[in-house]
Design a protein around this motif. Structure first.
Motif, PDB file in Angstrom:
ATOM      1  N   ALA A 149     -54.473  -0.726 -37.672  1.00  0.00           N
ATOM      2  CA  ALA A 149     -53.844  -1.308 -38.863  1.00  0.00           C
ATOM      3  C   ALA A 149     -52.705  -0.430 -39.376  1.00  0.00           C
ATOM      4  CB  ALA A 149     -54.888  -1.518 -39.945  1.00  0.00           C
ATOM      5  N   ARG A 150     -52.904   0.875 -39.313  1.00  0.00           N
ATOM      6  CA  ARG A 150     -51.840   1.792 -39.762  1.00  0.00           C
ATOM      7  C   ARG A 150     -50.618   1.670 -38.856  1.00  0.00           C
ATOM      8  NH1 ARG A 150     -50.307   7.259 -38.955  1.00  0.00           N
ATOM      9  NH2 ARG A 150     -49.329   8.137 -40.830  1.00  0.00           N
ATOM     10  N   LEU A 151     -50.856   1.533 -37.564  1.00  0.00           N
ATOM     11  CA  LEU A 151     -49.735   1.362 -36.645  1.00  0.00           C
ATOM     12  C   LEU A 151     -48.989   0.058 -36.930  1.00  0.00           C
ATOM     13  CD1 LEU A 151     -48.101   2.165 -34.159  1.00  0.00           C
ATOM     14  CD2 LEU A 151     -49.856   1.068 -32.738  1.00  0.00           C
ATOM     15  N   GLU A 152     -49.719  -1.002 -37.207  1.00  0.00           N
ATOM     16  CA  GLU A 152     -49.073  -2.284 -37.527  1.00  0.00           C
ATOM     17  C   GLU A 152     -48.249  -2.189 -38.801  1.00  0.00           C
ATOM     18  OE1 GLU A 152     -52.257  -5.039 -37.702  1.00  0.00           O
ATOM     19  OE2 GLU A 152     -52.502  -5.190 -35.512  1.00  0.00           O
ATOM     20  N   LEU A 153     -48.728  -1.441 -39.786  1.00  0.00           N
ATOM     21  CA  LEU A 153     -47.989  -1.250 -41.034  1.00  0.00           C
ATOM     22  C   LEU A 153     -46.663  -0.541 -40.784  1.00  0.00           C
ATOM     23  CD1 LEU A 153     -47.732  -1.293 -44.124  1.00  0.00           C
ATOM     24  CD2 LEU A 153     -49.083   0.823 -44.185  1.00  0.00           C
ATOM     25  N   ILE A 154     -46.697   0.500 -39.981  1.00  0.00           N
ATOM     26  CA  ILE A 154     -45.465   1.248 -39.702  1.00  0.00           C
ATOM     27  C   ILE A 154     -44.499   0.390 -38.894  1.00  0.00           C
ATOM     28  CG2 ILE A 154     -44.536   3.260 -38.504  1.00  0.00           C
ATOM     29  CD1 ILE A 154     -47.120   4.736 -39.257  1.00  0.00           C
ATOM     30  N   GLU A 155     -45.035  -0.416 -37.963  1.00  0.00           N
ATOM     31  CA  GLU A 155     -44.170  -1.317 -37.207  1.00  0.00           C
ATOM     32  C   GLU A 155     -43.482  -2.314 -38.148  1.00  0.00           C
ATOM     33  OE1 GLU A 155     -43.348  -1.216 -34.194  1.00  0.00           O
ATOM     34  OE2 GLU A 155     -44.910  -0.264 -32.988  1.00  0.00           O
ATOM     35  N   ALA A 156     -44.222  -2.826 -39.131  1.00  0.00           N
ATOM     36  CA  ALA A 156     -43.633  -3.762 -40.090  1.00  0.00           C
ATOM     37  C   ALA A 156     -42.552  -3.083 -40.924  1.00  0.00           C
ATOM     38  CB  ALA A 156     -44.724  -4.337 -40.992  1.00  0.00           C
ATOM     39  N   ARG A 157     -42.766  -1.841 -41.326  1.00  0.00           N
ATOM     40  CA  ARG A 157     -41.766  -1.114 -42.104  1.00  0.00           C
ATOM     41  C   ARG A 157     -40.510  -0.865 -41.269  1.00  0.00           C
ATOM     42  NH1 ARG A 157     -43.963   4.034 -45.121  1.00  0.00           N
ATOM     43  NH2 ARG A 157     -41.832   3.836 -45.956  1.00  0.00           N
ATOM     44  N   LEU A 158     -40.709  -0.609 -39.983  1.00  0.00           N
ATOM     45  CA  LEU A 158     -39.550  -0.429 -39.108  1.00  0.00           C
ATOM     46  C   LEU A 158     -38.734  -1.727 -39.005  1.00  0.00           C
ATOM     47  CD1 LEU A 158     -40.904   1.806 -36.212  1.00  0.00           C
ATOM     48  CD2 LEU A 158     -38.889   2.265 -37.623  1.00  0.00           C
ATOM     49  N   ARG A 159     -39.416  -2.864 -38.907  1.00  0.00           N
ATOM     50  CA  ARG A 159     -38.680  -4.122 -38.850  1.00  0.00           C
ATOM     51  C   ARG A 159     -37.907  -4.374 -40.142  1.00  0.00           C
ATOM     52  NH1 ARG A 159     -43.564  -5.762 -36.396  1.00  0.00           N
ATOM     53  NH2 ARG A 159     -44.292  -6.697 -38.359  1.00  0.00           N
ATOM     54  N   ARG A 160     -38.506  -3.975 -41.251  1.00  0.00           N
ATOM     55  CA  ARG A 160     -37.853  -4.180 -42.546  1.00  0.00           C
ATOM     56  C   ARG A 160     -36.739  -3.186 -42.794  1.00  0.00           C
ATOM     57  NH1 ARG A 160     -42.703  -5.740 -46.807  1.00  0.00           N
ATOM     58  NH2 ARG A 160     -43.423  -7.610 -45.684  1.00  0.00           N
ATOM     59  N   ALA A 161     -36.624  -2.191 -41.983  1.00  0.00           N
ATOM     60  CA  ALA A 161     -35.510  -1.246 -42.109  1.00  0.00           C
ATOM     61  C   ALA A 161     -34.187  -1.902 -41.710  1.00  0.00           C
ATOM     62  CB  ALA A 161     -35.767  -0.004 -41.273  1.00  0.00           C
ATOM     63  N   VAL A 162     -34.259  -3.075 -41.108  1.00  0.00           N
ATOM     64  CA  VAL A 162     -33.068  -3.861 -40.777  1.00  0.00           C
ATOM     65  C   VAL A 162     -33.068  -5.103 -41.678  1.00  0.00           C
ATOM     66  CG1 VAL A 162     -31.817  -5.122 -39.008  1.00  0.00           C
ATOM     67  CG2 VAL A 162     -33.077  -3.044 -38.396  1.00  0.00           C
TER      68      VAL A 162
END
Length: 367
Positions: free
Chosen positions: A161-174
Motif C-alpha cells: 500500500a505504501r508503494l502504491e501511495l508513492i506511485e500515485a504521488r509520482l503520477r500527480r507530480a505531472v
C-alpha cells in the motif's frame, strides 16, 4: 301768424314718407342675387383637403422576438491546480497551445519521490517474500504460530500500500489537461514552488462556444429549451443561428432576470469568451399578421388609433380606427384588431388629419 314749431313738425312729417319712398326706389335700382348662384354658395364643400401617403395592408409573417445583451462563454472552462506540492522543473505546454485530454502541462521535481519509491519497492519485495515463506510453512508444514502468519500477511499488505501511495504521488507530480482545449494562461514558471491545490494553468474548451444572457422575468412562461435565436456579433460583422439549451430555474433578485444559455450552430471566426453579443430570442412566429409601422399610430385617451383612406362621394376620406396592438419588433407592431387586409393605412400625414377629412393621396416617397 304761423307758429314756427308747428310748421317744423309739419315739414318733418311730410319729409319722412318721401325719404322712405326714395330709399325703396334706390333699392329697386340694384339686382337681386340669382337663385342658382345662391344655391351654389350653399352647396360649396368647405372641408379641407390633406395630402397623405398610404400603404395597402396585407397579411405577412411576423416574428415576435426580444433583444437582449449576451456574453460569449467557453463550453467548458477550468483552472487546473497541482495535486502535489513541489518545485516546477519543466513547462510542457505553453499558453496558446491546443492540448489534449491527459496531456502533460507542468512537471514537478520528483527526485525525492523517486527515492521514496525505491525504498518502498525494496520493503514491499522483502515483506512479500517473508509472507510467502510464512504462508508455506504454516499452511503446508504446520510450522509457526497463527500470530506470525497474520503478522507476515499484514506486513506485506502494508508495504504494498505504501508503494502504491508513492506511485500515485509520482503520477500527480505531472499536471495534466482534464479535457481537450486551449491553454489560455500559464500561471507558474520553472522554479516556482507550488503547494497542493495551487493553480498552475487555465484551460478553455472553445468548441462549441455558448452565449449566456438574462431574460426579464415577465417572459418566464414564453422561453424554453429548444427555442431558436439569432446572435449578432457587431464587432465581427457576423450573425449566427443559435438554440436555447438551458433555462434557469431561479430569478436573480437584483436584476429580475433568469439565466439562459444558447449554443451557436457553427463556429464564429474571431469570437472569444467574455465578448459581448446581441441576442434576438424568438418568442413566437405569427404566419399571417397585419403589421403596421409604429409611426402610423396615433395615441388617444383610449389607447391607439390609425387612420385609413376610404372612398367617399367626392374622393378619399380619412376614417379613424381604434387599434389593439400585439407583438412588436423594431419599428413595427402587429395590429391585433382594428385593421384589415387591403386597408389603405395613412403612413404620412396621419398627425394632421381628423375623421372625415378629405384626402389627396400622393405617391410614396422613396426612403
Amino acid at each position: 301768424m304761423t307758429n314756427p314749431l308747428t310748421w317744423g313738425r309739419r315739414v318733418r312729417g311730410a319729409l319722412l314718407p318721401a325719404a322712405g319712398a326714395a330709399l325703396l326706389a334706390l333699392g329697386g335700382c340694384g339686382e337681386a342675387p340669382a337663385a342658382d348662384e345662391s344655391d351654389a354658395m350653399e352647396d360649396t364643400d368647405t372641408r379641407r383637403v390633406i395630402n397623405v401617403e398610404v400603404e395597402t395592408l396585407a397579411p405577412r409573417p411576423f416574428t415576435d422576438m426580444i433583444r437582449l445583451t449576451g456574453t460569449v462563454n467557453a463550453d467548458r472552462e477550468v483552472t487546473v491546480a497541482a495535486e502535489e506540492g513541489g518545485t516546477v522543473s519543466a513547462i510542457l505546454a505553453d499558453k496558446g497551445d491546443k492540448v489534449r485530454l491527459g496531456q502533460a502541462l507542468v512537471r514537478l521535481d520528483d527526485e525525492l519521490l523517486l527515492a521514496q519509491r525505491g525504498e518502498a519497492q525494496a520493503q514491499a519485495a522483502l515483506a512479500a517474500d517473508r509472507w510467502a515463506r510464512k504462508k508455506q510453512l504454516y499452511e503446508e508444514e504446520d510450522i509457526g504460530t497463527e500470530g506470525e502468519y497474520v503478522e507476515a500477511r499484514l506486513a506485506a499488505d502494508q508495504t504494498r500500500a505504501r508503494l502504491e501511495l508513492i506511485e500515485a504521488r509520482l503520477r500527480r507530480a505531472v499536471v495534466r489537461a482534464p479535457f481537450d482545449g486551449l491553454l489560455d494562461r500559464r500561471l507558474v514558471e520553472v522554479g516556482s514552488v507550488v503547494a497542493p491545490g495551487q493553480a498552475v494553468a487555465h484551460i478553455l474548451d472553445l468548441e462549441p462556444l455558448k452565449v449566456t444572457t438574462g431574460v426579464p422575468e415577465r417572459y418566464a412562461a414564453e422561453v424554453s429549451t429548444g427555442d431558436p435565436a439569432t446572435v449578432a456579433f457587431a464587432d465581427l460583422a457576423d450573425t449566427c443561428a443559435a438554440t436555447v439549451t438551458y433555462v434557469g430555474a431561479a430569478v436573480d433578485g437584483r436584476h429580475r432576470t433568469f439565466p439562459v444559455e444558447l449554443d451557436l450552430e457553427r463556429p464564429v471566426a474571431g469570437a472569444k469568451p467574455a465578448m459581448v453579443a446581441e441576442v434576438m430570442l424568438v418568442l413566437e412566429v405569427h404566419p399571417g399578421a397585419i403589421v403596421v409601422p409604429n409611426q402610423a399610430l396615433v395615441r388617444t385617451e383610449e389607447g391607439f388609433s390609425a387612420f385609413v383612406a376610404t372612398d367617399g362621394v367626392d374622393g378619399p376620406v380619412a376614417r379613424a380606427r381604434p387599434v389593439t396592438l400585439g407583438a412588436s419588433g423594431g419599428d413595427e407592431v402587429v395590429a391585433a384588431s382594428g385593421l384589415s387586409p387591403n386597408d389603405r393605412l395613412i403612413v404620412v400625414g396621419q398627425q394632421q388629419v381628423a375623421d372625415g377629412d378629405r384626402l389627396r393621396i400622393v405617391p410614396r416617397r422613396s426612403l
